[in-house]
Design a protein around this motif. Structure first.
Motif: not given
Length: 278
Positions: A246-255
């Protein structure tokens, strides 16, 4: 129901309209957070919990004493439950269909239009026959069907919907060591008892059944403790994995917010729904 609330509580139209606005707004605005539930618990469990929460919101709203009470029960509780039931339905259609996904998504969303039309007629009839409070109580019972619909959201493969091997802790690490340690400890106890002298053997003959019962009780207690530890470790790993996805989908490189088309779509939806609902 908005008309019924105006006649019952004698509040302004603007204040009374906040009840329905909160319910619809919360249903859609909690989508990003419901995504965390889906990554952690899966679509099926999320939809079932949403159905229960939505039904509870309707039932509690039947006992409303003022408009502010409805803000919490109908606006927040029922709205949050609707969001938990709505998003898994959208996600599962995308998982079930690959070739004609757009057609399937379009057909599934037509249920929103038919449901709105039918439920409006049903609520109008129930309000006329039983009053708005009993109508909301009955609607709460009808909303429990969301749990049945959620139960039908079956994952397509073991690795989907958070129920697969990657969503769980390894099975062979903790249980294998735990049973081996329990067996070895039991064997050590037996060996120590056998090493005792002749006098100790004679004195322990009468206590053999009691010692056997104590050993069985200790064995069961150890097994329960290890099973609990295993369950907690599996749950912790699942929550960590779901939160990281969830975090990577919103704030990660793959946002998703790095995609300009997606950001443009969000702004379009903001203005489109602002006028659509009115």
């Amino acid at each position: 129901l908005n008309v019924e609330w105006l006649e019952e509580f004698h509040q302004s139209r603007g204040l009374t309209a906040w009840v329905s606005s909160l319910s619809m707004g919360v249903t859609l605005i909690v989508g990003p957070f419901i995504g965390l539930f889906i990554n952690t618990c899966g679509c099926r469990r999320t939809a079932i919990i949403g159905g229960l929460l939505n039904s509870l919101g309707w039932v509690l709203s039947a006992y409303a004493v003022n408009v502010y009470y409805l803000f919490i029960t109908f606006g927040l509780a029922a709205g949050f439950g609707s969001g938990m039931a709505y998003l898994p339905a959208v996600v599962m259609v995308g998982r079930y269909f690959q070739k004609r996904r757009a057609l399937a998504q379009g057909l599934s969303t037509t249920g929103t239009g038919f449901g709105t039309f039918l439920m409006t007629v049903l609520l109008k009839y129930l309000c006329a026959e039983y009053g708005w409070r009993n109508a909301m109580f009955i609607q709460g019972a009808v909303s429990l069907n969301l749990c049945v619909c959620g139960a039908l959201m079956r994952p397509l493969s073991p690795g989907m919907d958070g129920d697969g091997p990657e969503g769980k802790a390894p099975h062979h690490v903790l249980p294998a060591h735990s049973t081996e340690s329990i067996r070895s400890s039991g064997q050590l106890r037996d060996a120590e008892e056998k090493r005792g002298g002749p006098g100790t053997e004679d004195s322990s003959l009468g206590d053999a059944p009691a010692q056997a019962c104590q050993e069985k009780a200790a064995h069961r207690k150890d097994m329960c403790a290890f099973r609990l530890l295993k369950t907690v470790s599996q749950l912790t790993m699942r929550v960590r994995k779901g939160f990281w996805d969830w975090y990577s989908g919103y704030f990660g490189t793959a946002s998703l917010f790095t995609n300009r088309m997606f950001v443009a779509f969000i702004f379009w939806a903001l203005f489109a729904y602002s006028s659509f609902v009115i």
